[in-house]
Design a protein around this motif. Structure first.
Motif, PDB file in Angstrom:
ATOM      1  N   PHE A   8     -12.824  -9.312   1.086  1.00  0.00           N
ATOM      2  CA  PHE A   8     -11.767  -8.505   0.491  1.00  0.00           C
ATOM      3  C   PHE A   8     -10.843  -7.951   1.565  1.00  0.00           C
ATOM      4  O   PHE A   8     -11.308  -7.539   2.636  1.00  0.00           O
ATOM      5  CB  PHE A   8     -12.402  -7.353  -0.296  1.00  0.00           C
ATOM      6  CG  PHE A   8     -11.432  -6.303  -0.740  1.00  0.00           C
ATOM      7  CD1 PHE A   8     -11.327  -5.111  -0.043  1.00  0.00           C
ATOM      8  CD2 PHE A   8     -10.621  -6.516  -1.828  1.00  0.00           C
ATOM      9  CE1 PHE A   8     -10.436  -4.134  -0.435  1.00  0.00           C
ATOM     10  CE2 PHE A   8      -9.721  -5.546  -2.235  1.00  0.00           C
ATOM     11  CZ  PHE A   8      -9.624  -4.353  -1.532  1.00  0.00           C
ATOM     12  N   VAL A   9      -9.529  -7.921   1.270  1.00  0.00           N
ATOM     13  CA  VAL A   9      -8.553  -7.368   2.210  1.00  0.00           C
ATOM     14  C   VAL A   9      -7.871  -6.138   1.611  1.00  0.00           C
ATOM     15  O   VAL A   9      -7.862  -5.066   2.219  1.00  0.00           O
ATOM     16  CB  VAL A   9      -7.489  -8.413   2.586  1.00  0.00           C
ATOM     17  CG1 VAL A   9      -6.389  -7.794   3.442  1.00  0.00           C
ATOM     18  CG2 VAL A   9      -8.133  -9.590   3.307  1.00  0.00           C
ATOM     19  N   ALA A  10      -7.278  -6.306   0.422  1.00  0.00           N
ATOM     20  CA  ALA A  10      -6.516  -5.208  -0.175  1.00  0.00           C
ATOM     21  C   ALA A  10      -6.363  -5.449  -1.669  1.00  0.00           C
ATOM     22  O   ALA A  10      -6.434  -6.586  -2.135  1.00  0.00           O
ATOM     23  CB  ALA A  10      -5.145  -5.082   0.473  1.00  0.00           C
ATOM     24  N   ALA A  11      -6.142  -4.361  -2.409  1.00  0.00           N
ATOM     25  CA  ALA A  11      -5.931  -4.458  -3.854  1.00  0.00           C
ATOM     26  C   ALA A  11      -4.884  -3.449  -4.283  1.00  0.00           C
ATOM     27  O   ALA A  11      -4.701  -2.407  -3.628  1.00  0.00           O
ATOM     28  CB  ALA A  11      -7.232  -4.222  -4.608  1.00  0.00           C
ATOM     29  N   ILE A  12      -4.230  -3.747  -5.391  1.00  0.00           N
ATOM     30  CA  ILE A  12      -3.222  -2.845  -5.941  1.00  0.00           C
ATOM     31  C   ILE A  12      -3.357  -2.831  -7.456  1.00  0.00           C
ATOM     32  O   ILE A  12      -3.561  -3.875  -8.088  1.00  0.00           O
ATOM     33  CB  ILE A  12      -1.801  -3.266  -5.497  1.00  0.00           C
ATOM     34  CG1 ILE A  12      -0.768  -2.229  -5.908  1.00  0.00           C
ATOM     35  CG2 ILE A  12      -1.448  -4.659  -6.002  1.00  0.00           C
ATOM     36  CD1 ILE A  12       0.584  -2.415  -5.195  1.00  0.00           C
ATOM     37  N   GLY A  43       1.080  -0.342  -9.551  1.00  0.00           N
ATOM     38  CA  GLY A  43       1.470  -0.250  -8.156  1.00  0.00           C
ATOM     39  C   GLY A  43       1.240   1.106  -7.526  1.00  0.00           C
ATOM     40  O   GLY A  43       1.491   1.286  -6.335  1.00  0.00           O
ATOM     41  N   ARG A  44       0.759   2.061  -8.302  1.00  0.00           N
ATOM     42  CA  ARG A  44       0.599   3.418  -7.772  1.00  0.00           C
ATOM     43  C   ARG A  44      -0.680   3.591  -6.959  1.00  0.00           C
ATOM     44  O   ARG A  44      -0.762   4.496  -6.132  1.00  0.00           O
ATOM     45  CB  ARG A  44       0.608   4.427  -8.922  1.00  0.00           C
ATOM     46  CG  ARG A  44       1.973   4.590  -9.573  1.00  0.00           C
ATOM     47  CD  ARG A  44       2.010   5.851 -10.411  1.00  0.00           C
ATOM     48  NE  ARG A  44       1.143   5.745 -11.581  1.00  0.00           N
ATOM     49  CZ  ARG A  44       1.575   5.387 -12.783  1.00  0.00           C
ATOM     50  NH1 ARG A  44       2.836   5.074 -12.958  1.00  0.00           N
ATOM     51  NH2 ARG A  44       0.739   5.328 -13.791  1.00  0.00           N
ATOM     52  N   VAL A  45      -1.656   2.737  -7.179  1.00  0.00           N
ATOM     53  CA  VAL A  45      -2.941   2.878  -6.502  1.00  0.00           C
ATOM     54  C   VAL A  45      -3.226   1.635  -5.669  1.00  0.00           C
ATOM     55  O   VAL A  45      -3.054   0.509  -6.146  1.00  0.00           O
ATOM     56  CB  VAL A  45      -4.081   3.094  -7.517  1.00  0.00           C
ATOM     57  CG1 VAL A  45      -5.411   3.265  -6.793  1.00  0.00           C
ATOM     58  CG2 VAL A  45      -3.789   4.320  -8.379  1.00  0.00           C
ATOM     59  N   THR A  46      -3.628   1.856  -4.433  1.00  0.00           N
ATOM     60  CA  THR A  46      -3.986   0.758  -3.532  1.00  0.00           C
ATOM     61  C   THR A  46      -5.338   1.040  -2.893  1.00  0.00           C
ATOM     62  O   THR A  46      -5.806   2.186  -2.849  1.00  0.00           O
ATOM     63  CB  THR A  46      -2.940   0.553  -2.434  1.00  0.00           C
ATOM     64  OG1 THR A  46      -2.799   1.774  -1.685  1.00  0.00           O
ATOM     65  CG2 THR A  46      -1.598   0.170  -3.017  1.00  0.00           C
ATOM     66  N   TYR A  47      -5.936  -0.018  -2.371  1.00  0.00           N
ATOM     67  CA  TYR A  47      -7.253   0.090  -1.727  1.00  0.00           C
ATOM     68  C   TYR A  47      -7.333  -0.976  -0.659  1.00  0.00           C
ATOM     69  O   TYR A  47      -6.888  -2.110  -0.866  1.00  0.00           O
ATOM     70  CB  TYR A  47      -8.345  -0.084  -2.776  1.00  0.00           C
ATOM     71  CG  TYR A  47      -9.746   0.065  -2.255  1.00  0.00           C
ATOM     72  CD1 TYR A  47     -10.614  -1.020  -2.230  1.00  0.00           C
ATOM     73  CD2 TYR A  47     -10.220   1.293  -1.809  1.00  0.00           C
ATOM     74  CE1 TYR A  47     -11.897  -0.885  -1.754  1.00  0.00           C
ATOM     75  CE2 TYR A  47     -11.505   1.432  -1.324  1.00  0.00           C
ATOM     76  CZ  TYR A  47     -12.341   0.344  -1.315  1.00  0.00           C
ATOM     77  OH  TYR A  47     -13.617   0.478  -0.838  1.00  0.00           O
TER      78      TYR A  47
END
Length: 122
Positions: free
Chosen positions: A47-51, A55-59
């Protein structure tokens, strides 16, 4: 069914930047969480990144936090991964993925692209 097509990979020197794009062929793009994963040779896909769908929340994975930024344009059915301060260990095939909304910390996704190669030279 969601078709995902990544682009923007390539060869870059350490310290450089790349922006990956992932175009989705669905009329309901704004209802999907989107994620980026990567797989280096001989290793598992990570895993690298998620949205989130709005679009208001990222991880982010700890290994890319502060260097990579995930964003999305729901009007263009596209998700992006801006990668700065690239390191040789970022070399991998990068995959885009989509799913119905779930807690972003979970890493199960339903739809996957074919991947784009990113190579960072030292």
């Amino acid at each position: 069914q969601v078709q995902l097509v990544e682009s923007g990979g390539g060869l870059v020197q350490a310290g450089g930047s790349l922006r990956l794009s992932c175009a989705a062929s669905t009329r309901t793009f704004s209802s999907y969480d989107m994620g980026w994963f990567r797989q280096a040779p001989g290793k598992e896909r990570d895993f690298v990144a998620a949205i989130g769908s709005t679009g208001r929340v990222t991880y982010y994975a700890d290994s890319v936090k502060g260097r990579f930024t995930i964003s999305r344009d729901n009007a263009k059915n596209t998700v992006y991964l801006q990668m700065n301060s690239l390191k040789p260990e970022d070399t991998a095939v990068y995959y885009c993925a989509a799913r119905a909304p779930r807690p972003l910390i979970t890493t199960h996704y339903d739809y996957w692209g074919q991947g784009t190669q990113v190579t960072v030279s030292s």
